[in-house]
Structures are given as C-alpha cells and as structure tokens.
Design an enzyme around this catalytic site. Sequence first.
Site, PDB file in Angstrom:
ATOM      1  N   ASN A   7     -10.260  -2.559   2.524  1.00 14.27           N
ATOM      2  CA  ASN A   7      -9.970  -2.565   1.093  1.00 14.27           C
ATOM      3  C   ASN A   7     -11.259  -2.313   0.315  1.00 14.27           C
ATOM      4  OD1 ASN A   7      -7.159  -3.168   0.988  1.00 14.27           O
ATOM      5  ND2 ASN A   7      -7.584  -5.323   1.407  1.00 14.27           N
ATOM      6  N   HIS A  30       0.845  -1.206   0.000  1.00 15.43           N
ATOM      7  CA  HIS A  30       0.000   0.000   0.000  1.00 15.43           C
ATOM      8  C   HIS A  30       0.882   1.258   0.000  1.00 15.43           C
ATOM      9  CE1 HIS A  30      -3.894  -2.051   0.914  1.00 15.43           C
ATOM     10  NE2 HIS A  30      -3.095  -2.922   1.493  1.00 15.43           N
TER      11      HIS A  30
HETATM   12  C1  HEM Z   1      -1.928 -10.638   8.274  1.00 13.10           C
HETATM   13  C2  HEM Z   1      -2.353  -9.883   7.265  1.00 13.10           C
HETATM   14  C3  HEM Z   1      -1.845  -8.492   7.051  1.00 13.10           C
HETATM   15  C4  HEM Z   1      -0.695  -7.908   7.476  1.00 13.10           C
HETATM   16  C5  HEM Z   1       0.415  -8.539   8.305  1.00 13.10           C
HETATM   17  C6  HEM Z   1      -0.691  -6.548   6.988  1.00 13.10           C
HETATM   18  C7  HEM Z   1       0.319  -5.639   7.207  1.00 13.10           C
HETATM   19  C8  HEM Z   1       0.340  -4.360   6.724  1.00 13.10           C
HETATM   20  C9  HEM Z   1       1.406  -3.435   6.939  1.00 13.10           C
HETATM   21  C10 HEM Z   1       2.680  -3.743   7.720  1.00 13.10           C
HETATM   22  C11 HEM Z   1       1.078  -2.284   6.321  1.00 13.10           C
HETATM   23  C12 HEM Z   1       1.909  -1.017   6.266  1.00 13.10           C
HETATM   24  C13 HEM Z   1       1.571  -0.178   7.476  1.00 13.10           C
HETATM   25  C14 HEM Z   1       2.361   1.093   7.559  1.00 13.10           C
HETATM   26  O1  HEM Z   1       3.552   1.088   7.227  1.00 13.10           O
HETATM   27  O2  HEM Z   1       1.764   2.110   7.971  1.00 13.10           O
HETATM   28  C15 HEM Z   1      -0.206  -2.457   5.723  1.00 13.10           C
HETATM   29  C16 HEM Z   1      -0.902  -1.506   5.051  1.00 13.10           C
HETATM   30  C17 HEM Z   1      -2.229  -1.636   4.743  1.00 13.10           C
HETATM   31  N1  HEM Z   1      -3.005  -2.761   4.859  1.00 13.10           N
HETATM   32 FE1  HEM Z   1      -2.431  -4.529   5.567  1.00 13.10          FE
HETATM   33  N2  HEM Z   1      -1.833  -6.327   6.275  1.00 13.10           N
HETATM   34  C18 HEM Z   1      -2.574  -7.484   6.298  1.00 13.10           C
HETATM   35  C19 HEM Z   1      -3.791  -7.681   5.719  1.00 13.10           C
HETATM   36  C20 HEM Z   1      -4.602  -6.672   5.287  1.00 13.10           C
HETATM   37  C21 HEM Z   1      -6.005  -6.800   5.033  1.00 13.10           C
HETATM   38  C22 HEM Z   1      -6.832  -8.083   5.182  1.00 13.10           C
HETATM   39  C23 HEM Z   1      -6.441  -5.566   4.678  1.00 13.10           C
HETATM   40  C24 HEM Z   1      -7.838  -5.140   4.359  1.00 13.10           C
HETATM   41  C25 HEM Z   1      -8.858  -5.535   5.122  1.00 13.10           C
HETATM   42  C26 HEM Z   1      -5.313  -4.658   4.702  1.00 13.10           C
HETATM   43  C27 HEM Z   1      -5.357  -3.313   4.407  1.00 13.10           C
HETATM   44  C28 HEM Z   1      -4.275  -2.465   4.456  1.00 13.10           C
HETATM   45  C29 HEM Z   1      -4.333  -1.071   4.061  1.00 13.10           C
HETATM   46  C30 HEM Z   1      -5.541  -0.317   3.547  1.00 13.10           C
HETATM   47  C31 HEM Z   1      -3.055  -0.559   4.249  1.00 13.10           C
HETATM   48  C32 HEM Z   1      -2.602   0.855   3.956  1.00 13.10           C
HETATM   49  C33 HEM Z   1      -2.856   1.747   5.143  1.00 13.10           C
HETATM   50  C34 HEM Z   1      -2.467   3.171   4.821  1.00 13.10           C
HETATM   51  O3  HEM Z   1      -3.116   3.769   3.947  1.00 13.10           O
HETATM   52  O4  HEM Z   1      -1.525   3.672   5.436  1.00 13.10           O
HETATM   53  N3  HEM Z   1      -4.212  -5.365   5.066  1.00 13.10           N
HETATM   54  N4  HEM Z   1      -0.629  -3.752   5.972  1.00 13.10           N
END
Ligand code: HEM
Length: 507
Positions: free
Chosen positions: A130, A58
Amino acid sequence: MCDNNPRVPLTNEVGAPIPDNENAVTAGPRGPVMMQDVWLLEKMAHFNREVIPERRMHAKGWGAYGYLKITEDISRYTKAKALQPGTCTNCFVRFSTVAGERGAADTERDIRGFACKLYTSEGNWDIVGNNTPTFFLRDAHNFAGLNRAVKRDPHTGRRNAQSNWDFWSMLPEALLQITITMSDAGIPASFRNMDCFGEHTFSLYNENNERVWCKFHFKTKQGLKYLTDEQAQQITGQNREYHGQDLYNAIENRAYPRWTFAVQIMTDEEARCHYENPFDVTKPWRESEFPLIEIGELVLNRNPTNFFAEVEQAAFAPAHVVPGVGFSPDKLLQGRLFAYGDAQRYRLGVNHNLIPVNQAKVPVTDNHRDGQMRTDDNYGETIAYTPNSEGWWVPRPEYKEPPLCLKGAMWNFDPKDDPTDDTSRAPGELYRSFDEGEKQRLIDNTVRAISSVTKNIQLRHCARCMQADYDYGKRLAQALSLNICVVCELSALSNEKLIEATGHPYS
Ligand code: HEM
C-alpha cells in the site's frame, strides 16, 4: 492481432464469416425474430457473461508495465537473483483505492494499493503493498470486518460513517493508519506522487542460508503531493478517473514515473531484543534505528493495451516469493498467504496464472492439471503423478529456506496482552512530526469524516488520539465540541474500560 488492417472481417466465435451484424433474422420484414439467428443469441449470451466479479477490495485500479533495476549490492542479505546488483527485472504494477467499487472515483480519501509483479528469472515475485508503511489491523480474523465496515451498509446499501468509525475506533492498533488516512496522505495528488510500502516484515536469506528481516519501501522521485478534500471533491465532480488518466498520460508523454527502491534490515538478534513486536504490521520500524538502504529504482514506462486483459485480470499474491525472499511470523501476512490465491480462483478461475499478464516468463512445471479454462497443452502425455520413477516433477531441496526456530504454546494470543504492545507510540510520533498546517488539516479532515457519527464513537476516537498525543486529542475534541474533561478521563482508561464506557451513544 490484425493491428494494421482497417477492414477486419467479422467471424463467429469459431471463425465462420458473419454476413449481417445488425439486422436480426425475422419471419417477414415486420415479423418476430427467429431462434435460428444464432449469431444474435451468441452475442447476447456472451455479453451477459462479460462482467467478472470485481476484487472484493481494491476493486478500482490502474496498471502499467516497467522494470526494477538493482544498483547496490545486498548479496550479503539475499541470494534472490532479482536483487543482485545490475539486475533489471520487468514488472507490472497495479495501483488501486481500497474501499470503492470498480466504478468509484479515484480521488476518494482512502489508502492506495500498490501491487508489483516482478517477472524474475526465478519465477514471479509479487510485492502486494500500500502507500502506507503499516496497516489498520494485525490479525486476519479482523479483515472481513474492516471491509464490511468501510464498504456498503447491509440495510441502506450506502457507505456508513458510523460503521466505519465504530470499527476503526474499536481497534487501538488502527490509530496510526487512521491518522495517515485522515492526514494529507489520505488523498495523493497522483499515484506518481506517493511512496509505496510492502508494509509487512519479510525475510531475506543469502547463499549461506543466513536470514535477516526486511521491509520494502518505494520512495517517489516525483515528490510527495496531495489533494485537499476540497480539491478532490472538485476533481471527482469532473473526472472520476483522474489518477488513472494521470498515470496513463505521464507514460504516454514519456515522463516515466520513478521510485527509489529501498529496504530496512533487522537482524534476528535485533528482532529478538526489539522493544516491540517487529512482526506486528501496525508498527513501523523507525527509520532512525533501521535506516533505509537504497538499492535500486522502479520505473514505469509502458501502458497496457487492453484494460480488461491486463489490469482487470491481473492477479497478485503475497504468497509468490522467489528463493532468497521469504515470509515472517507476521500474523496478518500469514493470513494473506491464503487469501489472494483463493480470491483469484473464485474471481478468475483455477488457471488464472495462465492469463498472459500473470504468466511467469520462465518455464512453469508445476504439474497442475485440468480445471476450467486450461488453455495450454495441459502437460500433454507426461506422467501426472508424483513421485514417479522417471524423474518428472522433481522437487529441489537446495532451495529450502533456512529453518526458523519458534517457541511457545499454541494458543490464540491477544497482542494487547503483550506488555510491550504500545499502540500509541507511532501515531503520537507521527502527529508530533506534522507542522502546524498538517496538524490543522488532519483535524479538519477528521471532523468532516466523523461529524455524522454518534458522540460515543467520537469520544472513543478522541480518547485514543489523546492517548497518542494530548494535543491531538484535545484539538480534535475541541473541533468536535466535545467535553475535554470527559475525553481526558476516557483516555486514562484501559482499552476494555474505554470500549465499555463508549459502548452506548452519549446524550
Ligand atoms: C488478512 C489481511 C488481508 C486479506 C485477507 C486481504 C485480502 C485481499 C483480497 C482477497 C484481495 C483481492 C485479490 C484479488 O481478487 O485479486 C486483496 C487485494 C489487495 N490487497 Fe489485500 N488483504 C489483506 C491485507 C492487505 C494488506 C496488509 C495490504 C498491504 C500491505 C493489502 C494490499 C492489497 C492490494 C494492493 C490489493 C490489490 C491487488 C491488485 O491490484 O490486484 N492487503 N486483498
């Protein structure tokens, strides 16, 4: 800061005036630069440190401020103040693509992130979702694999369709999300034209500490609109920031994007009798069985004034909930509760919640101390330890969540061993809900995406599609010139046998 002054004096980093900002101090008019041009040293050193790590996924995204207004009464389900009728809560939303790096084009085929930080009167509540109702996988163990498969190949440094499809097709539970990604929904026309979802099952609990299970939905009021591969390719060639520009312009032109905020509710009793695991994030709750209850509206009406300060430094965490909203036994959600804060401690530092866009709008008395970039008074001279006899930093037991009864042995259970686990139901239903044009575009998009991949993986994916719906698998197999009888035979195999049979490239 100095907004209306066209002649802002330049100072150094600690406020002293800078007499010359363009000509280095040299020994003689043509001589070497002196070490004592400390302003030059400071400028170069600061510049070298201006890039912070991008989000691991992302990384490319755009943000806007707005509000969430609740119009209906769901106090029977939740005591959250932000969810009481008439409440209007300011928020910051960031939309993103997932696989691309910070410089990637907006219009790639991918799912889109939707992260909403609600500055509620009870602290910040982040909904980090999402534009899809479900996810690729259901165990945090597989998350790093997903990202490594869709991002850069360790050998070539290029994206690699082979790894992407190999990984996706190894997981039977991924088919629904793959089908969505390859369908029209894989390239939204804009962020304004897509629905957004919390995806996971969360919980709500009311003043009597009665709990229900809940999913969050944001339905676009601009209408669902998509781009074809061809349109997206053209746009990408002209404007890689197409979706960011669209969001910015809509808000500047006062065409404020709006979403209906809705919840699906499942009682604990219903959850126990549900025909599949209601906490499995790869399985949607049918809206015919758990209807959407519309409860309010999300509106975005203000652009950030500084991209880095407000969008790049924004930090959302599913762990941030408020009283009346809770987690669920969803395994993937549980993994995420750790991942975000941890990523942000690395990406932005341990005090990232002091960055204005992340700061709660209520007093924060967490008693966290010290750490890099502590920019407030660090709680001054107040007592730092707990418990203490002077009443500092007192926990509030009245905010405890209702207890959740769990049973079963502690073990690494595989959901595929659960007899109710049907990973074909939802993708089959989705495929059958498509009209003829949508089906054809799904097939065409998939063919473009998978055609460079070895035949064994094409066969594995087609077999999974056929397990979901015979016509889906047959049409894709035909379009890829695969032998339909082979796909039929493969589709009759168990997951283990299918993986074994498609483990090696077919000749
Ligand atoms: C175990 C599963 C998951 C892990 C370990 C994970 C981990 C992460 C990490 C580490 C980031 C970066 C955060 C940052 O640097 O600020 C991120 C961003 C993001 N994740 Fe996940 N994620 C997972 C599953 C999901 C799922 C299922 C969704 C949706 C329901 C999701 C939606 C997002 C979104 C929207 C961002 C961007 C947030 C922003 O705009 O700063 N992720 N994720």
